[in-house]
Motif scaffolding. Sequence first.
Motif, PDB file in Angstrom:
ATOM      1  N   LYS A  38      40.652  68.617  19.318  1.00  0.00           N
ATOM      2  CA  LYS A  38      39.788  67.366  19.381  1.00  0.00           C
ATOM      3  C   LYS A  38      40.487  66.157  19.285  1.00  0.00           C
ATOM      4  N   VAL A  44      39.703  62.233  18.929  1.00  0.00           N
ATOM      5  CA  VAL A  44      38.473  61.332  18.851  1.00  0.00           C
ATOM      6  C   VAL A  44      39.052  59.959  18.504  1.00  0.00           C
ATOM      7  N   SER A  76      34.458  56.818  20.019  1.00  0.00           N
ATOM      8  CA  SER A  76      33.594  57.760  19.911  1.00  0.00           C
ATOM      9  C   SER A  76      33.165  58.011  18.404  1.00  0.00           C
TER      10      SER A  76
END
Length: 631
Positions: free
Chosen positions: A109, A111, A115
């Motif tokens: 992921k 980020v 976000s």
Amino acid sequence: MSEEKLDSLLHLGTIIKPPEEFVRNANVKNYEEEYKKFLDNPEEFWAKVADELFWYEKWDKVLEWNLPYAKWFVNGKTNITVNALDRHVKNGRKNKVAFFWEDEFGNEKVVTYGSLYTLVNKLANALKNAGIKKGDRVVIYMPLVVEQVAAMLACARIGAVHSVVYAGFSVPALRHRIEDAQAKMVITADMTIRRGRAIPLKQIVDEAVRGLDNVEKVVVLRRLKPKVDLIGEKEIDFYEFIKDADTYCEPEVMDSEDPLFMLYTSGSTGKPKGVIHTTGGYMVGTYYSMKTVFDLKEDDIYWCTADPGWITGHSYIVYGPLVAGATQVLAEGAPNYPDFGRWWSLIEKYGVTIFYTAPTAIRMFMRAGEHWPEKYDLSSLRLLGSVGEPINPEAWMWYFRVIGKERCPIVDTWWQTETGAVMITTIDGLPMKPGRAGKPVPGVVADVVDKEGNPVEPNKGGFLVVRNPWPSMMRTIHKNKEKYESYWNTIPGCYFAGDVATKDEDGYIMILGRADDVINVSGHRIGTMEVESALVSHPSVAEAAVIGKPDPVKGERIKAFVILKEGESPSEELVNSLKKHVRTELGALAVPSEIEFVDKLPKTRSGKIMRRVLKAKELGMDPGDLSTLED
Ligand code: WT7
């Protein structure tokens, strides 16, 4: 003498200069100059650091000091999440990566600050909608995922006080923390990943909150498929919880001295204590150390291998690095799963430049062999850090040579849950002495003293103290003022950390270990009394005493001496049953690696167990003064 011992002694005299190029580019090029700036005018020094950050209102006074109570940036108003998020999003870091996260299976992921900002704002609004207000306590019991970081920040956004509990703690340990803090909410997940397996967390929370009326809601991050069931009205799915929440949450205007979080840590008494940190000083202190101790620059890729369940994660994953705008790696799971190459492969993959870990991990990798790190390109690294326990010189040299390729300085950072930020290390330009943490960072006046507070001679053992207040110091212990005050009145006028140390002719401090009944297993603090109480709560046990023994990998390991009740007899099964019992009572961290059944324990005439006598006997050392021994 063993080869290891000899090696250790040889290296203790070593002095290693940091690479010239590093010093030339360092944020602090000259430690002595920086330290002098602090000494010349401490308040001006800290005001300058604080000025780099956002405040709704500036402070009237930098410090108000009524020993042992400090107020920093008096009447200043801020919110730490505005500094950690809004400030970056508005100033060109919106698309900068905050976290590269991955788990053991390579699930990834990415980020960005943008976000993360949205996630935190939505969660903060959801908390508000659920009735959480400034000052309320929220317990976070989560794996190493971005949502854990977001949960902490969401609390901070609305002024709720988070209490993060490391997801390795068991039901009673978690329950005690939820109850003691009278938490209104628990944020958790269905599971955490370790060695390719899902370890359930939600059942632990379900049991821990049973019958606790103070808990109004349990928010569950559901990762498993199919999704685990939610039971009762209290439980709600994490993403369901935030789904309809607004994407902007007006930050709570926090006073400098409003509590930011509490974090439990073990001491010499039975129950762990809730250390309280406040907003302004903690923010300034952790931010300063990010820039100086870790020399953080705009394009660094920083990786601290801790978990936010410990202070290291609070200060050097969540608050310090985010306030400083860092890009970080976050890796869930074991360091050596699927193999001993995992960490090194991540350093190569993400181009990690600053790497911060614990001696226990370094020693484990040292044993696994150099061929593991050698498979990977570690040339992106420029600074290495160590924390949690003394790093022995041979592990230091290995880290320096095999991981840092003799190019990267090592900062051996001494500090504590209570100190909030790094206190002693070798900042940038300072020559390094393997095995010695170094000198007090600017802002800190540290010393090694006797019981009265007088400095001991160079290289003589004494108590490690801090003589002045510093911004990130704890402000109190939850519901235990006396305990807080005891840090400042055991040695008159000084903060006594609980460690023994030496200081050499150059002012370099070497930490020898704890002076109290605290055991340091793999960098984690475990109270002897906690383990003893857990053992005594087993139906077969009459009495128990616990000591720490040197361990080549973990630093220390736990040995328990147990007196059985009448009619019970020692057996392999009983040993296993006792271990299992401690695991259920406290968690895997606290399980003794050795249990010996005895008929008697050395005690003082007033009935106190003399652990030092047990320890001396165990290690074949002189037990010292035995005049208080019962017989
Ligand atoms: C105790 C504090 C600070 C974050 C992790 C532990 C020991 C910590 C070092 C070091 C020697 C160290 C001390 C201290 N300790 N860092 N670099 N060298 N010892 O935080 O759980 O509050 O434990 O850890 O004994 O008192 P903590």
